[in-house]
Design a protein around this motif. Structure first.
Motif, PDB file in Angstrom:
ATOM      1  N   ALA A 194       0.818  -1.217   0.000  1.00 24.85           N
ATOM      2  CA  ALA A 194       0.000   0.000   0.000  1.00 24.85           C
ATOM      3  C   ALA A 194       0.848   1.261   0.000  1.00 24.85           C
ATOM      4  O   ALA A 194       0.381   2.327  -0.416  1.00 24.85           O
ATOM      5  N   ALA A 195       2.091   1.148   0.458  1.00 19.65           N
ATOM      6  CA  ALA A 195       2.957   2.323   0.562  1.00 19.65           C
ATOM      7  C   ALA A 195       3.786   2.568  -0.692  1.00 19.65           C
ATOM      8  O   ALA A 195       4.507   3.563  -0.765  1.00 19.65           O
ATOM      9  N   GLU A 196       3.673   1.697  -1.689  1.00 22.95           N
ATOM     10  CA  GLU A 196       4.517   1.810  -2.884  1.00 22.95           C
ATOM     11  C   GLU A 196       3.662   1.877  -4.145  1.00 22.95           C
ATOM     12  O   GLU A 196       2.942   0.933  -4.478  1.00 22.95           O
ATOM     13  N   GLU A 197       3.735   3.017  -4.853  1.00 28.86           N
ATOM     14  CA  GLU A 197       2.914   3.205  -6.050  1.00 28.86           C
ATOM     15  C   GLU A 197       3.383   2.366  -7.232  1.00 28.86           C
ATOM     16  O   GLU A 197       2.632   2.156  -8.185  1.00 28.86           O
ATOM     17  N   GLY A 198       4.628   1.896  -7.174  1.00 27.96           N
ATOM     18  CA  GLY A 198       5.177   1.170  -8.314  1.00 27.96           C
ATOM     19  C   GLY A 198       4.809  -0.294  -8.387  1.00 27.96           C
ATOM     20  O   GLY A 198       5.283  -1.015  -9.274  1.00 27.96           O
ATOM     21  N   VAL A 199       3.949  -0.762  -7.474  1.00 31.73           N
ATOM     22  CA  VAL A 199       3.537  -2.170  -7.497  1.00 31.73           C
ATOM     23  C   VAL A 199       2.028  -2.272  -7.399  1.00 31.73           C
ATOM     24  O   VAL A 199       1.355  -1.335  -6.982  1.00 31.73           O
TER      25      VAL A 199
END
Length: 254
Positions: A194-199
């Motif tokens: 949830a904290a990473e936009e790239g995944v």
């Protein structure tokens, strides 16, 4: 001469009394998966209590070993009970301060945007990887890796992908491998994804495929000052609970 020494001592005492006392600081060792939420919680505590908080993040195994070797942590938040148990047995935790604070889930993630799949015993994970690797935290030491391996074994998938796993020192490092495209897929906590936009999250591992994910917290032996006790209380406060929930954690502590 004696009179002169007394004069210097008196002057030094006056200077010390004139300098305002520095606010107490607290040192927290916390699992890497807590970074976003704990940074926010620490800032809230600093604003509310006036004490500085320094948080060191790494895999729970590395942090526990540092504490065993004498690292000056006031509080430790582990991503699984096992490493806290080890410190308990070594006499490194302050009795009566341990609390099961948070819960989490583990998920299968992919680089970029991908369609969800059902994570279960029938999935062809090896085929989905193609020629790529599966990013995980250290599967025999770091909690996220331990949980992930347990889930893959439970679902009968581990043997088919074991040789394709690339292991990272902590779960955030595994997350980054997928985010930058070095690995097409990975197994991390739901809160990390949830904290990473790239995944994107492909699916959630069944809860019964791995041991319950529990984050215990405790003060370290000899470090339970009033300030540390105040911080432990703040971690269980309404303000902290809202932060942890917003970042996707399950709050276990009452």
């Amino acid at each position: 001469m004696m009179q002169m020494i007394k004069g210097y001592l008196a002057f030094a005492l006056m200077v010390l009394m004139a300098v305002p006392a520095a606010a107490e600081d607290i040192t927290v060792f916390a699992a890497a998966s807590l970074k976003n939420a704990m940074d926010e919680v620490a800032a809230g505590f600093e604003a509310a209590a006036g004490h500085g908080v320094t948080v060191s993040y790494a895999g729970s195994s590395a942090l526990a070993r540092q504490i065993e070797l004498g690292a000056p942590a006031d509080v430790f938040v582990s991503a699984n009970p096992g490493w806290m148990d080890r410190l308990d047995e070594a006499g490194k935790t302050e009795g009566g301060t341990r609390v099961d604070l948070l819960g989490n889930r583990i998920v299968l993630i992919a680089h970029g945007v991908a369609e969800p799949v059902e994570v279960g015993a029938g999935m062809d994970l090896a085929g989905m990887l193609g020629d790529g690797r599966l990013a995980m935290a250290l599967v025999d030491a770091v909690p996220a890796g331990i949980y992930g391996k347990a889930a893959l074994e439970s679902l009968g998938l581990w043997k088919s992908v074991e040789a394709r796993v690339v292991q990272a020192d902590n779960v955030r490092a595994a997350l980054k491998l997928v985010a930058i495209g070095e690995a097409p897929m990975g197994v991390v906590y739901a809160t990390d994804a949830a904290a990473e936009e790239g995944v994107s999250v492909l699916g959630v591992f069944p809860e019964d495929s791995h041991p319950p994910i529990v984050y215990p917290v405790a003060a370290m032996t000899g470090r339970l000052s009033p300030m540390v006790a105040e911080f432990l209380g703040y971690l269980q406060s309404g303000a902290a609970r809202e932060v942890f929930k917003r970042h996707g954690f399950t709050v276990l502590a009452d």
